[in-house]
Design an enzyme around this catalytic site. Sequence first.
Site, mmCIF file in Angstrom:
data_model
loop_
_atom_site.group_PDB
_atom_site.id
_atom_site.type_symbol
_atom_site.label_atom_id
_atom_site.label_comp_id
_atom_site.label_asym_id
_atom_site.label_seq_id
_atom_site.Cartn_x
_atom_site.Cartn_y
_atom_site.Cartn_z
ATOM 1 N N ARG A 86 57.803 88.041 49.976
ATOM 2 C CA ARG A 86 56.757 89.044 50.114
ATOM 3 C C ARG A 86 56.414 89.658 48.757
ATOM 4 N NH1 ARG A 86 56.851 94.635 53.632
ATOM 5 N NH2 ARG A 86 58.189 95.210 51.899
ATOM 6 N N HIS A 273 54.592 86.186 66.177
ATOM 7 C CA HIS A 273 55.999 85.800 65.946
ATOM 8 C C HIS A 273 56.867 86.131 67.170
ATOM 9 C CE1 HIS A 273 54.776 85.051 61.877
ATOM 10 N NE2 HIS A 273 54.587 86.322 61.599
ATOM 11 N N ASP A 324 49.297 81.342 59.732
ATOM 12 C CA ASP A 324 49.883 82.497 59.071
ATOM 13 C C ASP A 324 49.790 82.456 57.542
ATOM 14 O OD1 ASP A 324 51.180 84.878 58.703
ATOM 15 O OD2 ASP A 324 53.130 84.233 59.432
#
Length: 453
Positions: A86, A273, A324
């Site tokens: 991230r 998810h 995604d």
Amino acid sequence: MKELNSSALFARKALLPSGWHDNVRVLVESGTIASVSTDADPAPSDEHHQIILPAMGNLHSHAFQRAMAGLAETRGPSDDSFWSWRNVMYRFALTMSPDDVEAVASQLYMEMLEAGFSRVGEFHYLHHSPDGNHYSNIAEMAERVAAAASATGINLTLLPVFYAHSDFGGLEPVEGQRRFINSLDSFERLMVACRSLVAKIDGAELGVAPHSLRAVIPQELLAVTSMSGGGPIHIHIAEQMKEVSDCIAWSSARPVEWLLDNAPVDQRWCLIHATHMTEIETARMARTGAIAGLCPITEANLGDGIFPGQIFCEQGGRVGIGSDSNVLISLNGELRQLEYSQRLRLQARNVLAAPGGSTGRNLIVSAVRGGAMALNAESGIEVHNSADMLSLNLTEVPYLEDDEILDHWIFADGVAIDNVWVQGRRQVVAGRHVARDKINRRFLTTMQKLVRR
Ligand SMILES: [Zn+2]
């Protein structure tokens, strides 16, 4: 007024909602399926194809992340995780201009069409300028995403994301999140702008996306869902174990448990998810009718974990698939990864199929239906639906029939996408998007600048 254009496809085989049929003639008028005849004779002007299937919605995409595909696969100094990935993603997000995002999204949506997706659910959160200030047009970035969808011909379900905090309990956002952040007031202005943007695009839909339970506080969650205007509501949930333990520390409940207890989750919701659920949460979620938005390739790439697919599906739960992080665009690859992750976990085969049924067919039919529900758009080769279809090339496997073709497409390598139609327009011919060269040239120029700056 739309121009009235009419064309007809004739296929030796087609997968219709009622199953396989031979000698199928599909008449398309103004982008919509006007009639479907089985055991039909072709007319002289019909296009001929071997086998046609419904195209599928890709229910979860962050378009800008396509730019970093393959660029976060070097191990760091210690154990790597979702959270270190991230950080790389934030650094990338902070460098991209509106032009860059449009170029990258165009390449991505072209690749989705070539993979057999006819609609994208863009979970759009890169809203503001690199310094965090709003662009003079608050929907500047949404317009770039929409421009990419229009340029490639993919249908768009735009899901503007509300993002306000860095963690549970309303923590202040961190520096790297500054392009994502809105107040409820500015988000309302963004939604108004997105609603008029979507109204100008044929077949486009609008939903809303509270980013995650980390990024919104309970009052904001309810305020944002009330802005959906009847459209779909998407949220990231229970992707990572750290998120589960942080949620328990904050609320004494697990993320899916908390959401089901505190929000009116129903079939308009798509829980992205939903990886880490107890059996009770799994059964409860299935009963709500909400779609599980699974992104099997990304979930594997990020080391998220394995969705409890067998229990969820046995309880009547509905699933759809998304790409995604867009590290790899592959419709059959997503479905294969979904089934293989179940096999590895359970040490069993053909997990996501009914007894005696084809796994490939069940995966495709489920994901077409789940994707359509999650993106607020009907799909399937049926009268009144948008003419979103694909044809397969069976040159290397002419001996296969019916479900064998689908199983081979998902699990083996001899079946390729031939053509893809969206709203009756053929956007992919012989496996290539009709504007591939132009879109790819712009993408390469952009990537050279982004990666080598
Ligand atoms: Zn996501």
